[in-house]
Design a protein around this motif. Structure first.
Motif, PDB file in Angstrom:
ATOM      1  N   GLN A   1       0.824  -1.185   0.000  1.00 38.74           N
ATOM      2  CA  GLN A   1       0.000   0.000   0.000  1.00 38.74           C
ATOM      3  C   GLN A   1       0.869   1.250   0.000  1.00 38.74           C
ATOM      4  O   GLN A   1       1.816   1.340   0.783  1.00 38.74           O
ATOM      5  CB  GLN A   1      -0.855  -0.009   1.256  1.00 38.74           C
ATOM      6  CG  GLN A   1      -2.241   0.550   1.044  1.00 38.74           C
ATOM      7  CD  GLN A   1      -3.168   0.166   2.185  1.00 38.74           C
ATOM      8  OE1 GLN A   1      -3.107   0.744   3.246  1.00 38.74           O
ATOM      9  NE2 GLN A   1      -3.997  -0.838   1.966  1.00 38.74           N
ATOM     10  N   ILE A   2       0.560   2.152  -0.885  1.00 37.67           N
ATOM     11  CA  ILE A   2       1.251   3.441  -0.889  1.00 37.67           C
ATOM     12  C   ILE A   2       0.209   4.496  -0.542  1.00 37.67           C
ATOM     13  O   ILE A   2      -0.699   4.773  -1.318  1.00 37.67           O
ATOM     14  CB  ILE A   2       1.921   3.702  -2.251  1.00 37.67           C
ATOM     15  CG1 ILE A   2       3.039   2.665  -2.447  1.00 37.67           C
ATOM     16  CG2 ILE A   2       2.490   5.107  -2.314  1.00 37.67           C
ATOM     17  CD1 ILE A   2       3.595   2.586  -3.820  1.00 37.67           C
ATOM     18  N   GLY A   3       0.334   5.011   0.669  1.00 37.27           N
ATOM     19  CA  GLY A   3      -0.702   5.872   1.234  1.00 37.27           C
ATOM     20  C   GLY A   3      -0.779   7.243   0.580  1.00 37.27           C
ATOM     21  O   GLY A   3       0.064   7.639  -0.217  1.00 37.27           O
ATOM     22  N   GLU A   4      -1.807   7.961   0.985  1.00 33.34           N
ATOM     23  CA  GLU A   4      -2.147   9.234   0.354  1.00 33.34           C
ATOM     24  C   GLU A   4      -1.051  10.288   0.510  1.00 33.34           C
ATOM     25  O   GLU A   4      -0.851  11.111  -0.369  1.00 33.34           O
ATOM     26  CB  GLU A   4      -3.459   9.728   0.964  1.00 33.34           C
ATOM     27  CG  GLU A   4      -4.187  10.700   0.082  1.00 33.34           C
ATOM     28  CD  GLU A   4      -5.533  11.091   0.657  1.00 33.34           C
ATOM     29  OE1 GLU A   4      -6.124  10.298   1.392  1.00 33.34           O
ATOM     30  OE2 GLU A   4      -5.979  12.209   0.364  1.00 33.34           O
TER      31      GLU A   4
ATOM     32  N   VAL B   1      -2.087  -1.290  -3.602  1.00 32.33           N
ATOM     33  CA  VAL B   1      -3.051  -0.189  -3.608  1.00 32.33           C
ATOM     34  C   VAL B   1      -2.267   1.119  -3.548  1.00 32.33           C
ATOM     35  O   VAL B   1      -1.447   1.311  -2.655  1.00 32.33           O
ATOM     36  CB  VAL B   1      -4.020  -0.272  -2.410  1.00 32.33           C
ATOM     37  CG1 VAL B   1      -4.955   0.931  -2.400  1.00 32.33           C
ATOM     38  CG2 VAL B   1      -4.822  -1.565  -2.456  1.00 32.33           C
TER      39      VAL B   1
ATOM     40  N   ALA C   1      -2.605   5.084  -3.164  1.00 31.38           N
ATOM     41  CA  ALA C   1      -3.475   6.223  -2.838  1.00 31.38           C
ATOM     42  C   ALA C   1      -2.693   7.532  -2.949  1.00 31.38           C
ATOM     43  O   ALA C   1      -3.269   8.604  -2.964  1.00 31.38           O
ATOM     44  CB  ALA C   1      -4.057   6.067  -1.440  1.00 31.38           C
TER      45      ALA C   1
ATOM     46  N   ALA D   1      -6.241   4.354  -6.387  1.00 30.83           N
ATOM     47  CA  ALA D   1      -7.416   4.952  -5.763  1.00 30.83           C
ATOM     48  C   ALA D   1      -7.694   6.343  -6.307  1.00 30.83           C
ATOM     49  O   ALA D   1      -6.865   6.932  -7.003  1.00 30.83           O
ATOM     50  CB  ALA D   1      -7.229   4.988  -4.256  1.00 30.83           C
TER      51      ALA D   1
END
Lengths: 116, 160
Positions: free
Chosen positions: B6-9, B24, B26, B42
């Motif tokens: 996951q690569i966050g916002e 994922v 973001a 996303a």
């Protein structure tokens, strides 16, 4: 079927996890906590916490607020808050941080600067 | 496989990403992505990528190219510029796309049947003709209004 699976995974992703099985060569930056479980070569610049989990292999210069190392990290580290080298951790490089802890069993080679 | 990445916002990643598992995104990602797994970009994501993946769903901004071995889905919020290639591609209403789209399996091997099916439609027309011919005859039988009825039937014939 694939779409429903996509939909589930797309719901409000939070945090950053580079899991086991992923290899990154490049620059990682941002303002959100990151957990590395896979491999990364390059640089990490965060205004948040970085965790190098057990099993992770990181070759990078790191800037973060706090750093936990349970895996392998080769590179120079600057943490504005703290650095914690866990018992499974291995860190080769120079560390600069006001608070540094090294657990029994951890291996370390480099220079430590606590601004003392 | 089966690992979740996951690569966050609030995170930006520039470089080469490769490996296995589901990812994922973001945040912001730039570079190359080679993944044995499914990628979800996303709605908050901004990607500039040359991507080679199993499947990808794009809901954010994407620039670059994607080759997916299984499928590509563009969600309603997607803004995509680039080249897409996959055996299955879906584009949701509302998505913005500019570029080349290729489905490698889309090779016309046999003639399409749709045009042949429309051909017999002309057949019922002759059958309708006697019916309209009978109509003026019936109208002439009712004496006073015969003239007006006939003129109406002729205009109808002209229309055909």
């Amino acid at each position: 079927m694939a779409q429903s699976r996509f939909g589930a995974s797309a719901s409000a992703p939070s945090g950053t996890v580079i899991g086991n099985g992923l290899v990154i060569e490049g620059e990682l930056s941002g303002s959100e906590a990151v957990t590395l479980e896979g491999e990364l070569r390059g640089s990490v610049q965060l205004t948040a916490a970085l965790t190098v989990a057990a099993g992770a292999a990181v070759e990078a210069d790191v800037t973060a607020t706090s750093l936990d190392v349970a895996g392998s990290l080769v590179g120079n580290v600057a943490a504005s808050d703290r650095v914690a080298l866990q018992e499974t951790g291995k860190l080769i490089g120079d560390v600069r941080s006001p608070r540094i802890s090294i657990a029994e069993g951890a291996s370390f080679k480099g220079h430590i600067d606590m601004d003392a | 496989m089966g690992n979740q990445h996951q690569i966050g916002e609030g995170v930006r990643l520039a470089g080469a990403i490769r490996g296995a598992g589901d990812l994922v995104i973001a945040g912001e990602v730039e570079g190359t992505l080679t993944l044995d797994g499914e990628v979800t970009c996303a709605a908050t994501s901004t990607c500039t990528l040359e991507a080679q993946v199993t499947a990808i769903r794009i809901e954010g901004r994407f620039t670059g190219s994607v080759t997916a071995s299984r499928r590509i889905d563009l969600g309603a919020t997607a803004i995509v510029a680039g080249d897409l290639s996959a055996p299955t591609v879906t584009i949701a209403e509302g998505a913005a796309f500019r570029g080349r789209l290729e489905m490698p399996d889309a090779t016309p091997t046999e003639p399409r049947r749709a045009p042949a099916a429309t051909a017999p439609v002309s057949e019922p027309e002759p059958a309708a003709a006697p019916e309209s011919a009978a109509e003026p005859a019936a109208a002439e039988a009712s004496a006073p209004k015969a003239k007006t009825t006939r003129s109406r039937s002729t205009t109808r014939a002209r229309k055909k």
